[in-house]
Design an enzyme around this catalytic site. Structure first.
Site, short mmCIF file in Angstrom:
data_model
loop_
_atom_site.label_atom_id
_atom_site.label_comp_id
_atom_site.label_asym_id
_atom_site.label_seq_id
_atom_site.Cartn_x
_atom_site.Cartn_y
_atom_site.Cartn_z
N ASP A 30 -25.36 -36.47 -12.30
CA ASP A 30 -25.07 -35.05 -12.05
C ASP A 30 -24.83 -34.38 -13.41
O ASP A 30 -24.45 -35.04 -14.37
CB ASP A 30 -23.83 -34.89 -11.15
CG ASP A 30 -23.79 -33.55 -10.44
OD1 ASP A 30 -23.98 -33.50 -9.21
OD2 ASP A 30 -23.57 -32.52 -11.13
N GLU A 152 -21.58 -32.39 7.60
CA GLU A 152 -20.33 -32.58 6.85
C GLU A 152 -19.25 -32.96 7.86
O GLU A 152 -19.25 -32.52 9.01
CB GLU A 152 -19.98 -31.32 6.07
CG GLU A 152 -20.93 -31.13 4.90
CD GLU A 152 -20.65 -29.89 4.06
OE1 GLU A 152 -19.51 -29.42 4.04
OE2 GLU A 152 -21.61 -29.40 3.44
N ALA A 256 -19.09 -21.18 21.69
CA ALA A 256 -19.07 -19.79 21.24
C ALA A 256 -17.80 -19.55 20.43
O ALA A 256 -16.81 -20.28 20.56
CB ALA A 256 -19.10 -18.86 22.44
N GLY A 261 -21.36 -21.09 9.70
CA GLY A 261 -21.30 -20.81 8.25
C GLY A 261 -21.66 -22.08 7.54
O GLY A 261 -22.35 -22.94 8.08
N CYS A 264 -25.41 -24.52 4.50
CA CYS A 264 -26.77 -24.82 4.95
C CYS A 264 -27.35 -23.88 6.00
O CYS A 264 -28.31 -23.18 5.73
CB CYS A 264 -26.84 -26.26 5.41
SG CYS A 264 -26.66 -27.37 4.01
N LYS A 327 -15.84 -25.42 8.93
CA LYS A 327 -15.72 -26.24 10.14
C LYS A 327 -14.61 -27.24 9.90
O LYS A 327 -14.22 -27.46 8.74
CB LYS A 327 -17.04 -26.96 10.44
CG LYS A 327 -17.44 -27.95 9.36
CD LYS A 327 -18.79 -28.55 9.58
CE LYS A 327 -18.74 -29.73 10.51
NZ LYS A 327 -20.00 -30.51 10.50
N1 LIG Z 1 -24.17 -30.47 2.49
C1 LIG Z 1 -24.85 -30.96 3.51
O1 LIG Z 1 -24.26 -31.30 4.53
C2 LIG Z 1 -26.33 -31.12 3.45
C3 LIG Z 1 -27.07 -30.58 2.42
N2 LIG Z 1 -28.44 -30.64 2.45
C4 LIG Z 1 -29.21 -30.09 1.34
O2 LIG Z 1 -28.94 -30.90 0.20
C5 LIG Z 1 -28.97 -30.13 -0.98
C6 LIG Z 1 -27.66 -30.31 -1.73
O3 LIG Z 1 -26.62 -29.76 -0.95
P1 LIG Z 1 -25.08 -30.02 -1.29
O4 LIG Z 1 -24.87 -31.44 -1.66
O5 LIG Z 1 -24.32 -29.46 -0.16
O6 LIG Z 1 -24.90 -29.11 -2.60
P2 LIG Z 1 -23.76 -29.22 -3.73
O7 LIG Z 1 -23.76 -27.91 -4.40
O8 LIG Z 1 -22.51 -29.78 -3.13
O9 LIG Z 1 -24.32 -30.33 -4.73
C7 LIG Z 1 -25.39 -30.15 -5.60
C8 LIG Z 1 -25.12 -30.95 -6.87
O10 LIG Z 1 -26.27 -30.94 -7.72
C9 LIG Z 1 -25.82 -30.90 -9.06
N3 LIG Z 1 -26.92 -30.49 -9.94
C10 LIG Z 1 -27.42 -29.23 -10.14
N4 LIG Z 1 -28.42 -29.28 -11.02
C11 LIG Z 1 -28.59 -30.57 -11.39
C12 LIG Z 1 -29.49 -31.24 -12.27
N5 LIG Z 1 -30.45 -30.58 -12.91
N6 LIG Z 1 -29.36 -32.57 -12.42
C13 LIG Z 1 -28.40 -33.25 -11.77
N7 LIG Z 1 -27.52 -32.67 -10.91
C14 LIG Z 1 -27.62 -31.34 -10.73
C15 LIG Z 1 -24.64 -29.96 -9.01
O11 LIG Z 1 -23.81 -30.09 -10.15
C16 LIG Z 1 -23.97 -30.39 -7.71
O12 LIG Z 1 -23.00 -31.41 -7.93
C17 LIG Z 1 -29.25 -28.70 -0.53
O13 LIG Z 1 -30.64 -28.48 -0.59
C18 LIG Z 1 -28.79 -28.69 0.90
O14 LIG Z 1 -29.44 -27.70 1.67
C19 LIG Z 1 -29.12 -31.26 3.45
C20 LIG Z 1 -28.44 -31.84 4.49
C21 LIG Z 1 -26.99 -31.84 4.57
O1 LIG Z 2 -28.69 -29.00 6.54
C1 LIG Z 2 -27.50 -29.22 6.55
O2 LIG Z 2 -26.77 -29.11 5.58
C2 LIG Z 2 -26.80 -29.63 7.80
O3 LIG Z 2 -26.42 -28.42 8.50
C3 LIG Z 2 -25.69 -28.65 9.70
O4 LIG Z 2 -24.51 -29.41 9.43
P1 LIG Z 2 -23.14 -28.74 8.90
O5 LIG Z 2 -23.46 -27.46 8.22
O6 LIG Z 2 -22.43 -29.82 8.17
O7 LIG Z 2 -22.25 -28.43 10.16
P2 LIG Z 2 -22.49 -28.16 11.72
O8 LIG Z 2 -21.70 -29.12 12.48
O9 LIG Z 2 -23.92 -28.02 12.04
O10 LIG Z 2 -21.80 -26.73 11.88
C4 LIG Z 2 -22.34 -25.60 11.23
C5 LIG Z 2 -21.58 -24.36 11.63
O11 LIG Z 2 -21.83 -24.03 12.99
C6 LIG Z 2 -20.62 -23.79 13.68
N1 LIG Z 2 -20.80 -24.19 15.10
C7 LIG Z 2 -21.27 -25.43 15.41
C8 LIG Z 2 -21.44 -25.81 16.72
C9 LIG Z 2 -21.16 -24.90 17.75
O12 LIG Z 2 -21.31 -25.16 18.96
N2 LIG Z 2 -20.69 -23.66 17.41
C10 LIG Z 2 -20.51 -23.29 16.10
O13 LIG Z 2 -20.10 -22.13 15.84
C11 LIG Z 2 -19.59 -24.62 12.93
O14 LIG Z 2 -18.30 -24.10 13.14
C12 LIG Z 2 -20.07 -24.46 11.51
O15 LIG Z 2 -19.57 -23.26 10.94
C13 LIG Z 2 -26.55 -29.50 10.65
O16 LIG Z 2 -25.80 -29.79 11.83
C14 LIG Z 2 -26.97 -30.81 9.98
O17 LIG Z 2 -27.83 -31.55 10.84
C15 LIG Z 2 -27.69 -30.48 8.68
O18 LIG Z 2 -28.06 -31.67 7.99
#
Ligand SMILES: NC(=O)C1=CN([C@@H]2O[C@H](COP(=O)(O)OP(=O)(O)OC[C@H]3O[C@@H](n4cnc5c(N)ncnc54)[C@H](O)[C@@H]3O)[C@@H](O)[C@H]2O)C=CC1
Ligand SMILES: O=C(O)[C@H]1O[C@H](OP(=O)(O)OP(=O)(O)OC[C@H]2O[C@@H](n3ccc(=O)[nH]c3=O)[C@H](O)[C@@H]2O)[C@H](O)[C@@H](O)[C@@H]1O
Length: 437
Positions: A30, A152, A256, A261, A264, A327
């Site tokens: 990172d 998450e 509901a 939020g 993602c 959440k």
């Molecule tokens: N948070 C989640 O639950 C999920 C996230 N995703 C996707 O995964 C991706 C990452 O999401 P998060 O982990 O939530 O974001 P985040 O913002 O928590 O983490 C991203 C990380 O990448 C690092 N970074 C930025 N530029 C870099 C570089 N050039 N080299 C190395 N590291 C670098 C940042 O410092 C940061 O630690 C997004 O595209 C998101 O949509 C997909 C599924 C679940």
């Molecule tokens: O692409 C991503 O990052 C992820 O986005 C969501 O996961 P996440 O954002 O961690 O959380 P969710 O459990 O999906 O909840 C998202 C939001 O919807 C709200 N929510 C969820 C369920 C529901 O019935 N009602 C509702 O308002 C939650 O409070 C929260 O604000 C998807 O569920 C994951 O499958 C996906 O990988």
């Protein structure tokens, strides 16, 4: 397998720790030195249940290391790209700066046979473009797209036991090689008969954004019904239960309340619309604009209901906010409906004191103007109203009678429809909710 995970945020740190848990040798990379220092010391840089334990055990086995130096990626076989893809400022489209920078800095260290595996959520077409960059840097390396579906709060469980795996790979021998490497990485999950979809880049990219668009749509659907329930005296939670018994509909994601939020769903439905527009399919996703609008209306409705509870004026009233994370079981406040409502209440004149079991430090960084407490009771002391905005278990378990002795006035807005109206009313509370009489 020797694996790097580039980007160690909410997704990458969990992925790195889980890959080490599965027996791979993992290097997390990172650009954020502070994050890497914490991870290298075996400490999680954010709240995620199960992650601290995995970091401790992976450190003990020596299978997990962290660095900010990309040149250490040389000699590893597979490289996951897990950097952020946030919404561009002032636009709907995704900002691909971090993905492009990560691939550019990895490129000089690629060796023949390496597989670069995209995990970040990207607009369709990104993988094919990045494949060209990888091929130009190392003609015998290959790019695959392997979207991530973890939630998450359940990230460790979802990574170790995913409900499906998707590989986007090119045709021919390069694709066969990428698939073989991915099969080895995910051998444990595949051994547990996890469904696997092997497809092309564009389909893999679209699976991810379609899944999130569907989930967002399901939430906004029930929140739209909640709006109608509100003006008719119907109960949206009973409607959700009743329609959810239909297996074709299902009860999950029909809660509901304050709406969705996080880092993602909101940015992904916007980026999806922007990309469809760029590709000339503008009409296809116009419904997502409505999904977004319904979602944002929940927040203003929560503010309006709080004002109603306070005899139509927020001015100078003390409002206790319970919950700031987007959440429960997360400290993430990215696009958090709860934090947004807390901030709106304050800007409309209320004296807001907020508490969240895990998200106070992150909330404080974004909204230093809010007042924060270190317990629900401290936040609620002498409050004119309590607003419950994130349904943490400890808030759902509050005893209305005991909690009533703390507040100034027994007014509560249940922003997540997670309390029993009967119990709270029986204890003398004026109870309001979104979509429930
Ligand atoms: N948070 C989640 O639950 C999920 C996230 N995703 C996707 O995964 C991706 C990452 O999401 P998060 O982990 O939530 O974001 P985040 O913002 O928590 O983490 C991203 C990380 O990448 C690092 N970074 C930025 N530029 C870099 C570089 N050039 N080299 C190395 N590291 C670098 C940042 O410092 C940061 O630690 C997004 O595209 C998101 O949509 C997909 C599924 C679940
Ligand atoms: O692409 C991503 O990052 C992820 O986005 C969501 O996961 P996440 O954002 O961690 O959380 P969710 O459990 O999906 O909840 C998202 C939001 O919807 C709200 N929510 C969820 C369920 C529901 O019935 N009602 C509702 O308002 C939650 O409070 C929260 O604000 C998807 O569920 C994951 O499958 C996906 O990988």
């Amino acid at each position: 397998m020797r694996i790097t995970v580039i980007g160690c945020g909410y997704l990458g740190a969990v992925h790195a720790a889980c890959m080490a848990e599965l027996g791979h040798e993992v290097l997390g990379i990172d650009v954020d030195q502070a994050k890497i220092d914490l991870l290298a010391a075996g400490r999680a840089p954010f709240y995620e249940p199960g992650l601290p334990e995995l970091l401790t055990s992976a450190n003990a086995t020596g299978r997990l290391r962290f660095t900010t130096d990309m040149s250490e990626a040389a000699g590893y076989d597979a490289h996951f790209i897990a950097v952020g893809t946030p919404q561009k400022k002032g636009e709907y489209a995704a900002d691909l700066t971090y993905v492009d920078a990560a691939v550019a800095s990895l490129a000089p260290h690629l060796a023949p046979g390496n597989v670069v595996i995209g995990k970040s959520t990207v607009p369709v077409g990104t993988a094919r473009r990045l494949a060209g960059i990888v091929a130009a840097a190392q003609p015998e390396a290959v790019l695959a797209w392997n979207p991530e579906f973890l939630r998450e709060g359940f990230a460790v469980e979802d990574t170790l036991r995913p409900d499906r795996l998707v590989y986007g790979v090119p045709d021919g021998a390069a694709g066969e090689h990428a698939k073989a490497v991915l099969d080895e990485i995910y051998a444990t999950a595949l051994g547990n008969e996890t469904p696997l979809v092997v497809t092309g880049y564009e389909t893999a990219e679209l699976v991810k954004v379609s899944a999130n668009a569907f989930l967002a749509t399901k939430i906004s659907f029930i929140n739209a019904i909640a709006e109608v329930a509100d003006v008719t005296g119907a109960d949206v939670t009973a409607i959700a239960d009743a329609i959810g018994y239909d297996a074709r509909i299902g009860r999950r994601f029909l809660n509901a309340g304050l709406g969705f939020g996080g880092g993602c769903l909101p940015k992904d439905i916007r980026a999806f619309q922007a990309r469809a527009g760029e590709l000339g399919a503008d009409q296809a996703l116009t419904f997502l604009r409505e999904v977004d609008a319904i979602n944002m209306r929940r927040r203003s409705r929560a503010v309006d209901l709080t004002r109603e509870l306070l005899d139509d004026s927020l001015l100078g009233k003390k409002v206790a906010v319970l919950g700031l994370a987007f959440k429960p079981e997360s400290d993430d406040v990215r696009d958090s409906p709860a934090l947004d409502v807390a901030s709106q209440l304050r800007s409309q004149g209320a004296r807001v004191v907020a508490y969240d079991p895990e998200a106070v430090p992150n909330a404080q960084r974004l909204h230093p103007e809010l007042d924060f407490a270190s317990s629900a009771e401290e936040a609620a002391a002498d409050a004119d109203a309590v607003v419950l905005l994130t349904e943490w278990k400890q808030f759902r378990a509050l005893d209305p009678e005991a909690f009533g002795r703390v507040v100034g006035n027994r007014n509560i807005l249940d922003g997540r429809n997670c309390l029993s109206p009967e119990e709270w009313r029986a204890a003398g509370w004026r109870y309001r909710a979104l979509g429930r009489p």
